[in-house]
Each structure stands twice: as structure tokens, then as C-alpha cells.
Motif scaffolding. Structure first.
Motif, short mmCIF file in Angstrom:
data_model
loop_
_atom_site.label_atom_id
_atom_site.label_comp_id
_atom_site.label_asym_id
_atom_site.label_seq_id
_atom_site.Cartn_x
_atom_site.Cartn_y
_atom_site.Cartn_z
N PHE A 177 57.64 -19.56 -9.40
CA PHE A 177 56.34 -20.06 -9.81
C PHE A 177 55.47 -20.36 -8.59
O PHE A 177 54.25 -20.26 -8.65
CB PHE A 177 56.48 -21.31 -10.67
CG PHE A 177 56.92 -21.01 -12.08
CD1 PHE A 177 55.99 -20.76 -13.08
CD2 PHE A 177 58.27 -20.96 -12.40
CE1 PHE A 177 56.39 -20.47 -14.37
CE2 PHE A 177 58.68 -20.67 -13.70
CZ PHE A 177 57.74 -20.43 -14.68
N TYR B 23 54.45 -17.49 -13.55
CA TYR B 23 53.32 -17.87 -14.40
C TYR B 23 52.88 -16.70 -15.29
O TYR B 23 52.53 -16.90 -16.46
CB TYR B 23 52.14 -18.33 -13.53
CG TYR B 23 52.37 -19.64 -12.84
CD1 TYR B 23 52.34 -20.84 -13.55
CD2 TYR B 23 52.62 -19.70 -11.47
CE1 TYR B 23 52.55 -22.07 -12.93
CE2 TYR B 23 52.84 -20.91 -10.83
CZ TYR B 23 52.80 -22.10 -11.55
OH TYR B 23 53.01 -23.29 -10.93
N PRO C 244 50.49 -19.11 -6.46
CA PRO C 244 51.21 -18.88 -7.72
C PRO C 244 52.06 -17.61 -7.66
O PRO C 244 51.65 -16.59 -7.09
CB PRO C 244 50.09 -18.73 -8.75
CG PRO C 244 48.90 -19.36 -8.13
CD PRO C 244 49.03 -19.13 -6.66
#
Length: 302
Positions: free
Chosen positions: A192, A207, A203
């Protein structure tokens, strides 16, 4: 409040105790980003520790979730930092995915959301890849729809990994293909948070896997840490005896969890993603030891 489990600092042991620990280790699996280097800069003493472990007769694999480089590029990078490694000792998601698909006798096309390096590695392993890193981000609904119409619905696999050129069009194409009942869905890195410098974390693919799962209700095969599939690929190249194997990494949810999933010893290095507080937060996923940096082990291995 429950007492947090303690984790021992490996560098607090004597040279004799460290020697005794590593004398019972045959195989060392070590993460790269945040452990051996940050970007173009090696972490002090890290590569020297790898060299010393190899001198001690340990089999060393570099086990990273970063497939934005090919195995050949990893070999070249290590050489620049003063460490010689073999291409077959580089275990990254693109390698694991290629090996997994070959084992499944996969003969179709794979739609890849990932780096050019990942596509190159998969192609080298005999996997036909579609999905271009330079796909246009359509700004009109008509153009967007026309682009979708050109998608080959006979594509039999969707692969998701780290892609700096990820856009809405690629995600929608993945959704369409995952709606095909015969499609195989694989994710490489599930991270993540991806540290790219000591100060900057961005990120990761985890995600976007969550996003695709919420739309398609599909769960992928995981081909990166902490999946035991990674260890299966390594074991095809070198015999793994769990109690004589150690996983060294900076991420509790990838490196330490992989080690604990497979029954390995684990060393958490605090120079990357996870903190010592993270190491004591979950008693079911506790590292065997921790150390501030991998380079701290060098004096104890002399």
C-alpha cells in the motif's frame, strides 16, 4: 491494556551469539528497497553485509516486490554497488508471475498494468503481453468508448502491478477483462505504501487492487510478498529448509509476514517502511529480531 510483545535487537547480542544464529542459517532472503538501498544510493554497509554472508557460504536471494527493473538491471545495480549476484537469484513479481503462468501451461495473452520492465521480463519468460504504458488518457466519452471497443476480449489474464503511468482507461479495461469468466487475475506487489526516498512514500498497487475488487468482486492470485507462491518459486531453484532460512526486510506486512507464513526466521530492518512499534503491535506476526540498519550487522559478522 495488554502488554506488547518484545522483540530483541540483533545487534545487542554478542559476536558469539550472532555467529551461532547464522551458523544455523543456510539461506538468506533479503529485500532491496529500504534495506540495501534507496533509489540510486546504497545504504551504508548493506552490500558489504551481503558480501560477507556469501563469504560465509550462505545462499542469498534478493526478494523484492519492485518489478520496475528487470533481473538483469538488478544484477547491474548490485555490481555498481560492489556485490556480484546471479540473475536467477533475483526474485521479483514479474519472475514469479511468469513462472506461475508457465506452470499453468498458459498460452494466451496477458493484459498488464505494470512497468515496461515487468512486460520485458514476462516477454522473456514467454508470456505475450498487451496493454501499453503510453495508452492515451481519453478526454471525450466517445473516444474513451472507441478505445474500449478495440480491447481484445479473448485476453486470458489480467496482471496488476506498480505502474507510474496508470490511468482510468487502464483500470476500466482491467474491469472489462475481469468480467470474462475464463480470465486469470494476478497481482504482483500488494504494497500500500512504497518508499522512494527516506522522506517520500507513495501509494502502491494495494490501493488499486482494492478498487478493482470492489467493482469486480474478484480476488487475485498474489505473486509478491507475503504470498507463499514466492517461496515456491525460490524452492525450485534452491532447497528451502524453513528453520535454516531467514527473511530480512523493512516491511512487516510483506517481508516479516512472508517469513512467518513460511516458517522462516525473520529480521526487521528499521531503515524503511516499518517501525519498532509496528514490530510489537501484532503478536502473531512478530520478527525474530530487529536491527536499525542491515549495515549494523557487519562488525558482528567479521
Amino acid at each position: 491494556m495488554a502488554k506488547l510483545p518484545s522483540v530483541s535487537d540483533l545487534t545487542s547480542l554478542s559476536k558469539e551469539e550472532v555467529k551461532a544464529f547464522f551458523s544455523n542459517i543456510d539461506t538468506v532472503l533479503v529485500d532491496c528497497d529500504g534495506v540495501l538501498w534507496f533509489g540510486k544510493n546504497p545504504l551504508p554497509g548493506s552490500m558489504e553485509v551481503i558480501n560477507r554472508l556469501k563469504e560465509l557460504g550462505k545462499k542469498v536471494f534478493l526478494v523484492s516486490n519492485n518489478a520496475t527493473h528487470t533481473p538483469e538491471q538488478y544484477v547491474k545495480k548490485c555490481s555498481m554497488f560492489g556485490t556480484k549476484v546471479d540473475k536467477n537469484d533475483i526474485i521479483i513479481p514479474s519472475v514469479v508471475i511468469g513462472e506461475y503462468l508457465k506452470d499453468q501451461n498458459f498460452k494466451g495473452k496477458a493484459f498488464v498494468i505494470g512497468s515496461q520492465a515487468m512486460k520485458q521480463t514476462l516477454t522473456d519468460l514467454g508470456i505475450e503481453c498487451i496493454g501499453d504504458n503510453d495508452e492515451l488518457q481519453e478526454e471525450s466519452l466517445i473516444g474513451f468508448t472507441d478505445n474500449l471497443k478495440s480491447l481484445d476480449l479473448n485476453t486470458e489474464a489480467v496482471i496488476l502491478d506498480f505502474d507510474l503511468k496508470l490511468n482510468y482507461l487502464k483500470l476500466v479495461k482491467a474491469v472489462v477483462l475481469l468480467g470474462q469468466s475464463n480470465s486469470t487475475y494476478i497481482i504482483g506487489a500488494t504494497d500500500f505504501n512504497v518508499p522512494i526516498t527516506p522522506e517520500i512514500t507513495i501509494p502502491g498497487p494495494g490501493y488499486f487492487e482494492n478498487l478493482l475488487a470492489s467493482v469486480t468482486k474478484r480476488k487475485p492470485i498474489i505473486a509478491g510478498k507475503p504470498s507463499p507462491v514466492v517461496a515456491k518459486v525460490i524452492s525450485k531453484r534452491h532447497p528451502l529448509v524453513p528453520e535454516r532460512t531467514v527473511m530480512i526486510g523493512d516491511a512487516m506486512t510483506q517481508d516479516v509476514l512472508l517469513g512467518n507464513n513460511c516458517g522462516f526466521h525473520t529480521i526487521l530492518v528499521l531503515s524503511g517502511v516499518s517501525s519498532l512499534e509496528d514490530a510489537t503491535r501484532y503478536p502473531d506476526n512478530k520478527p525474530t529480531y530487529y536491527t536499525s540498519t542491515l549495515g549494523d550487522l557487519l562488525p558482528l559478522l567479521q
